[in-house]
Design an enzyme around this catalytic site. Structure first.
Site, short mmCIF file in Angstrom:
data_model
loop_
_atom_site.label_atom_id
_atom_site.label_comp_id
_atom_site.label_asym_id
_atom_site.label_seq_id
_atom_site.Cartn_x
_atom_site.Cartn_y
_atom_site.Cartn_z
N CYS A 176 0.84 -1.20 0.00
CA CYS A 176 0.00 0.00 0.00
C CYS A 176 0.88 1.26 0.00
O CYS A 176 1.49 1.57 -1.01
CB CYS A 176 -0.98 -0.03 1.17
SG CYS A 176 -2.39 1.10 0.95
N HIS A 205 -3.52 -4.86 0.32
CA HIS A 205 -2.93 -5.46 1.52
C HIS A 205 -3.06 -6.98 1.44
O HIS A 205 -4.08 -7.54 1.86
CB HIS A 205 -3.62 -4.95 2.78
CG HIS A 205 -3.24 -3.58 3.19
ND1 HIS A 205 -2.35 -3.33 4.22
CD2 HIS A 205 -3.62 -2.37 2.70
CE1 HIS A 205 -2.21 -2.02 4.36
NE2 HIS A 205 -2.96 -1.42 3.45
N GLU A 260 -1.78 -9.19 3.24
CA GLU A 260 -1.84 -9.79 4.58
C GLU A 260 -3.28 -9.85 5.10
O GLU A 260 -3.56 -10.60 6.06
CB GLU A 260 -0.95 -9.02 5.57
CG GLU A 260 -1.46 -7.67 6.03
CD GLU A 260 -1.14 -6.52 5.09
OE1 GLU A 260 -1.20 -5.36 5.55
OE2 GLU A 260 -0.85 -6.77 3.90
#
Length: 256
Positions: A121, A226, A228
């Site tokens: 990001c 993102h 994750e």
């Protein structure tokens, strides 16, 4: 593997936290757990500055990078327009110049030492700026026909589709039928591409840059979403191949 995480900075903590007049440096647990879940150790790298009473002769960025195998640049505050030679078009887009300088120094020291860097990001935007590129200060206002890339209420449950560019390394990590849906939590994005970078993914419909990769010898990759946050979400682009590719680059760099 020992993976460094650049720190997020909180310059004015809310009084309820009990750190009046102090700056907090922190990491978001999803990122640390994502790295740890793939068998690597996560270490936050604090800023190093003389104003903190720490002389460069005592410890340096080079020392920290020498002890680690790779760097992940976290998300967070906007990149300051001053960092790419512009002025903020609105006060709220002023970003965090202190963090920019700290992360750019970290990034280049990792690359100098031949160790991989992954940006997420804000981290992807920072990579572009560190390589001499610029950013759109606000997608919705300055990119004609752009889709919504941030939804304040939905936050990380706001999604859109991306195109992985043919013959890119990113595309090679996924089968042709893999989902191409990602979260979208940003209002800024790559405008002019930095030197020695190539685009590897675009947002479907508006062509906003979603992933970039360095063309040099050292591993350098940034994605606007993102990964994750995708771990437990069905129908989203799996984040594991991105991290595994990064960790493999770290292993190769470590082996020398």
């Amino acid at each position: 593997m020992r993976i460094g995480l650049s720190a997020r900075l909180l310059h004015e903590p809310p009084p309820v936290l009990g750190f009046r007049g102090k700056t907090l440096q922190y990491l978001e647990q999803s990122m640390a757990h994502w790295i740890m879940s793939h068998g690597a150790l996560a270490f936050m790298v604090p800023t190093i500055g003389e104003h903190l009473g720490l002389r460069r002769a005592q410890i340096s960025v080079r020392d920290y990078v020498g002890a680690l195998d790779g760097l992940v640049l976290q998300g967070g505050a906007d990149v300051a327009p001053e960092t790419y030679r512009e002025q903020p078009l609105r006060p709220e887009w002023g970003g965090d110049r202190i963090r920019d300088l700290y992360e750019i120094e970290l990034l280049w020291e990792f690359l100098i030492q031949g160790k991989p860097v992954l940006g997420v990001c804000r981290g992807a935007q920072l990579i572009n700026v560190a390589c001499g590129g610029t950013l759109w200060q606000d997608i919705s206002e300055y990119v004609p026909g752009a889709a919504a890339h941030r939804h304040d209420d939905l936050y990380d449950a706001h999604y859109h589709e991306i195109d992985l560019l043919p013959d890119s390394r990113l595309a090679s990590l996924y089968p042709p039928d893999a989902p191409r849906r990602v979260n979208s939590i940003h209002h800024q994005a790559v405008r002019n591409l930095g030197s020695d970078l190539r685009v590897e993914a675009l947002s479907v419909g508006d062509g906003v840059v979603e992933a970039i990769r360095g063309t040099g010898a050292a591993y350098l990759f940034g994605c606007q979403w993102h990964p994750e946050f995708h771990a437990k979400e069905a129908g989203l682009l799996d984040g594991s191949p991105i991290l595994q590719d990064f960790l493999e680059a770290a292993r190769l760099a470590r082996a020398g």
